[in-house]
Scaffold this active site. Sequence first.
Site, mmCIF file in Angstrom:
data_model
loop_
_atom_site.group_PDB
_atom_site.id
_atom_site.type_symbol
_atom_site.label_atom_id
_atom_site.label_comp_id
_atom_site.label_asym_id
_atom_site.label_seq_id
_atom_site.Cartn_x
_atom_site.Cartn_y
_atom_site.Cartn_z
ATOM 1 N N GLU A 100 0.822 -1.208 0.000
ATOM 2 C CA GLU A 100 0.000 0.000 0.000
ATOM 3 C C GLU A 100 0.857 1.258 0.000
ATOM 4 O O GLU A 100 1.910 1.297 0.627
ATOM 5 C CB GLU A 100 -0.824 0.059 1.286
ATOM 6 C CG GLU A 100 -1.931 -0.937 1.339
ATOM 7 C CD GLU A 100 -2.681 -0.806 2.656
ATOM 8 O OE1 GLU A 100 -3.298 -1.789 3.039
ATOM 9 O OE2 GLU A 100 -2.638 0.269 3.280
ATOM 10 N N CYS A 113 2.662 8.444 2.132
ATOM 11 C CA CYS A 113 3.000 7.453 3.153
ATOM 12 C C CYS A 113 3.427 6.185 2.421
ATOM 13 O O CYS A 113 2.637 5.602 1.681
ATOM 14 C CB CYS A 113 1.762 7.219 4.021
ATOM 15 S SG CYS A 113 1.974 5.914 5.219
ATOM 16 N N CYS A 120 4.907 -7.316 7.783
ATOM 17 C CA CYS A 120 5.831 -6.924 8.858
ATOM 18 C C CYS A 120 5.946 -8.066 9.855
ATOM 19 O O CYS A 120 4.958 -8.750 10.143
ATOM 20 C CB CYS A 120 5.313 -5.674 9.574
ATOM 21 S SG CYS A 120 6.463 -5.040 10.823
ATOM 22 N N CYS A 124 2.892 -6.106 16.092
ATOM 23 C CA CYS A 124 2.241 -5.216 17.065
ATOM 24 C C CYS A 124 0.743 -5.530 17.074
ATOM 25 O O CYS A 124 0.129 -5.704 16.019
ATOM 26 C CB CYS A 124 2.496 -3.760 16.701
ATOM 27 S SG CYS A 124 4.243 -3.374 16.621
ATOM 28 N N CYS A 127 -2.030 -3.487 14.974
ATOM 29 C CA CYS A 127 -1.690 -3.126 13.591
ATOM 30 C C CYS A 127 -2.128 -4.193 12.594
ATOM 31 O O CYS A 127 -1.790 -5.372 12.753
ATOM 32 C CB CYS A 127 -0.181 -2.890 13.508
ATOM 33 S SG CYS A 127 0.397 -2.593 11.831
ATOM 34 N N ASN A 302 -7.123 3.461 15.375
ATOM 35 C CA ASN A 302 -8.005 3.299 14.235
ATOM 36 C C ASN A 302 -8.418 1.824 14.195
ATOM 37 O O ASN A 302 -7.554 0.970 13.964
ATOM 38 C CB ASN A 302 -7.162 3.626 12.983
ATOM 39 C CG ASN A 302 -7.971 4.289 11.939
ATOM 40 O OD1 ASN A 302 -9.131 3.960 11.751
ATOM 41 N ND2 ASN A 302 -7.350 5.222 11.251
ATOM 42 N N CYS A 345 -3.043 1.533 8.744
ATOM 43 C CA CYS A 345 -1.920 0.885 8.082
ATOM 44 C C CYS A 345 -2.193 -0.577 7.738
ATOM 45 O O CYS A 345 -2.566 -1.362 8.589
ATOM 46 C CB CYS A 345 -0.747 1.012 9.067
ATOM 47 S SG CYS A 345 0.598 -0.083 8.899
#
Length: 359
Positions: A100, A113, A120, A124, A127, A302, A345
Amino acid sequence: MRKDLVIGTNKVLLGLSANDLEDWAVAQGQPAFRGRQIHDWLYNKGVDNLELITVLPKTWRNSLLEDGFRVGHLNEIRREVALDSTIKLLLETCDGLNIEAVGIPTKQRMTVCVSSQVGCSMGCKFCATGKGGLQRSLAAHEIVSQVINIREAMGRRPSNVVFMGMGEPLLNTKEVLFAIRSINHDLGIGQRRITLSTVGVANTLPDLAQQAVAILGRAQFTLAISLHAPNQALREQIIPTASSYPFEDLLEDCRKYLSITGRRVSFEYILLGDLNDQPEHAIELAQRLKGFQSHVNLIPYNPIGDGEFNTPSLNRVCEFRNLLERKGIASSIRRSRGGDKNAACGQLRRHHLQTLINS
Ligand code: SAH
Ligand code: SF4
């Protein structure tokens, strides 16, 4: 010169500087100015295929294509435009992976961004990217391409770049630094307008400072540390990898980074309702950051659709900020952008993958 990019199997031109391209053109038996022409078409015209660089002799273009040289531009496979004009692009790498990139326009700025990895490995808890694990790191040209993809989609020159998309930049430091160099020199975006955000990887910050000086001459980009908690215990609850990086060591590494680069670091703090957003957390955070003369960016959570965390109320967010300010810590609240379009994200990609799986 980045010999690794143009010699061997990976014959990609995006990410190379004007000097690199001149040297390469000469090595190809062409005059040096051909390298500068390619530079102009790659970065200013945003061409996605060598065939389209019509200013080059056709015979040379054909032989470059036959030899396997390519621009290294990412394909856009999905575009979402939010009501506030934020644009999210789902892009495809040449090996078929999805990443993205987001363009966030305001009157004064146009921020891109970018992602530094496909997925990843840090995991976390809050996320969307962390949920899927890591597929691979991105090469410098794949990061540079995201800025060009967004510029073309927006029809507007980006003013700022933030490494806040998918991935942990400090698990891909060298390519990220080469991308910063190219974004800076080839796309003309000042280093001070580039922010590298990291959740912190043990023993990498002093090395980042040194490598940045070696690759960029001067490390002038902004380093943002995703702190997210005022102490080690709470941090470990939401960032599993924090268990191998004590809170005090992270802050000490930030001080070392400052002493090598002369650049202050800033901190990011995601506010998770009833978990790390209480007045005592603000007071503890202010105590820990005393003397840093730093800035804290507060990011209201979010939701990513798993119901694990809550978004704090606006009152709570403002109260947290006021407490920090009263204790002498400069802070700001990051407004959520593109809220109607899988804003957090990694969400667009996750949503796309789920649609593919369900269809
Ligand atoms: N890996 C790096 C950079 C990518 S994440 C890092 O963690 O810093 C970029 C930012 O997005 C981080 O500050 C992260 O906290 C934030 N983020 C991730 N998921 C989020 C969510 N659900 N709501 C709000 N911010 C989120
Ligand atoms: Fe990775 Fe950053 Fe998401 Fe953590 S917040 S999983 S480090 S992308």
